[in-house]
Design a protein around this motif. Structure first.
Motif, PDB file in Angstrom:
ATOM      1  N   UNK A  55      -0.867  29.116  41.858  1.00  0.00           N
ATOM      2  CA  UNK A  55      -1.780  30.098  42.450  1.00  0.00           C
ATOM      3  C   UNK A  55      -1.027  31.054  43.371  1.00  0.00           C
ATOM      4  N   UNK A  56      -1.453  32.305  43.380  1.00  0.00           N
ATOM      5  CA  UNK A  56      -0.802  33.317  44.210  1.00  0.00           C
ATOM      6  C   UNK A  56      -0.785  32.908  45.679  1.00  0.00           C
ATOM      7  N   UNK A  57      -1.864  32.287  46.155  1.00  0.00           N
ATOM      8  CA  UNK A  57      -1.930  31.856  47.552  1.00  0.00           C
ATOM      9  C   UNK A  57      -0.889  30.774  47.844  1.00  0.00           C
ATOM     10  N   UNK A  58      -0.654  29.909  46.878  1.00  0.00           N
ATOM     11  CA  UNK A  58       0.343  28.843  47.048  1.00  0.00           C
ATOM     12  C   UNK A  58       1.750  29.438  47.104  1.00  0.00           C
ATOM     13  N   UNK A  59       2.029  30.406  46.226  1.00  0.00           N
ATOM     14  CA  UNK A  59       3.320  31.097  46.275  1.00  0.00           C
ATOM     15  C   UNK A  59       3.501  31.820  47.606  1.00  0.00           C
ATOM     16  N   UNK A  60       2.454  32.469  48.069  1.00  0.00           N
ATOM     17  CA  UNK A  60       2.533  33.204  49.332  1.00  0.00           C
ATOM     18  C   UNK A  60       2.865  32.268  50.489  1.00  0.00           C
ATOM     19  N   UNK A  61       2.219  31.108  50.529  1.00  0.00           N
ATOM     20  CA  UNK A  61       2.496  30.146  51.599  1.00  0.00           C
ATOM     21  C   UNK A  61       3.960  29.706  51.543  1.00  0.00           C
ATOM     22  N   UNK A  62       4.472  29.423  50.358  1.00  0.00           N
ATOM     23  CA  UNK A  62       5.874  29.007  50.219  1.00  0.00           C
ATOM     24  C   UNK A  62       6.822  30.101  50.704  1.00  0.00           C
ATOM     25  N   UNK A  63       6.492  31.351  50.422  1.00  0.00           N
ATOM     26  CA  UNK A  63       7.354  32.474  50.813  1.00  0.00           C
ATOM     27  C   UNK A  63       7.376  32.693  52.326  1.00  0.00           C
ATOM     28  N   UNK A  64       6.240  32.463  52.995  1.00  0.00           N
ATOM     29  CA  UNK A  64       6.155  32.810  54.414  1.00  0.00           C
ATOM     30  C   UNK A  64       6.301  31.635  55.360  1.00  0.00           C
ATOM     31  N   UNK A  65       6.223  30.406  54.848  1.00  0.00           N
ATOM     32  CA  UNK A  65       6.220  29.247  55.731  1.00  0.00           C
ATOM     33  C   UNK A  65       7.351  28.279  55.364  1.00  0.00           C
ATOM     34  N   UNK A  66       8.410  28.234  56.167  1.00  0.00           N
ATOM     35  CA  UNK A  66       9.543  27.356  55.861  1.00  0.00           C
ATOM     36  C   UNK A  66       9.162  25.883  55.709  1.00  0.00           C
ATOM     37  N   UNK A  67       8.196  25.407  56.499  1.00  0.00           N
ATOM     38  CA  UNK A  67       7.795  24.005  56.368  1.00  0.00           C
ATOM     39  C   UNK A  67       7.111  23.767  55.028  1.00  0.00           C
TER      40      UNK A  67
END
Length: 191
Positions: free
Chosen positions: A8-20
């Motif tokens: 999901x795009x939201x899951x990719x976005x979280x991975x891109x912006x959140x190092x944890x």
């Protein structure tokens, strides 16, 4: 350079912006599909009601964290073990990096030191450490001197060996094909 997994795009976005979130995805990337592993941090954030935080997860009640991981659909096929592993990693981040996972790589002077820092985390052997190092270098521009050498074959350009090389469905298929070839070769060698 960007991470773009077939999730999901939201899951990719979280991975891109959140190092944890990225680190948790890497922790979960064993014995489940790559997509399930790296979609896991987004689902965990959804269940928490906010983005994951290392200090919060380190201090979380272990049974409650296991319950979050086990809630259907489970975040991993081994929710209890993976909840404990994520908590161990978060505790290490709190102890060594004040809970800031980006310090893991931002303070490393070279690729060898970064690999040493990664493999010092619970559950990160050499191979998993090299894959994460390659992921940081290829998709996030984390390229301290000697990072490619420290990442081994995973750091090479033009290969399709791991999540570090996935940018679309085609590259994902090539990574899966490579993994199948490696497993077949291991079976032959084990004879």
């Amino acid at each position: 350079m960007t991470l773009s997994l077939p999730i999901a795009a939201e899951a990719n976005d979280l991975l891109r912006r959140d190092p944890l979130a990225l680190l948790i995805g890497m922790v979960l990337d064993q014995q489940v599909s790559m997509e399930k592993a790296f979609a896991g941090p987004y689902e965990l954030a959804r269940r928490l009601g906010h983005d994951p935080d290392a200090a919060e997860l380190a201090a979380f009640d272990p049974d409650a964290l296991t319950a979050l991981f086990a809630e259907r659909p489970a975040l991993h096929r081994f929710p209890k073990a993976m909840a404990a592993r994520v908590q161990e990693v978060c505790r290490a981040l709190v102890e060594r990096y004040d809970g800031d996972p980006s310090r893991l790589w931002s303070e490393a002077e070279n690729g060898r030191e970064l690999l040493r820092r990664i493999t010092a985390l619970p559950g990160f052997g050499r191979q998993k450490g090299q894959i994460f190092l390659a992921l940081l270098g290829k998709r996030f521009g984390v390229q301290p001197p000697g990072w490619r050498e420290a990442a081994g074959d995973y750091g090479r350009d033009g290969v399709h060996h791991s999540v570090a090389d996935v940018v679309d469905e085609t590259s994902l298929a090539k990574v899966r094909e490579h993994k199948q070839q490696m497993k077949a070769a291991a079976r032959v060698a084990a004879g």
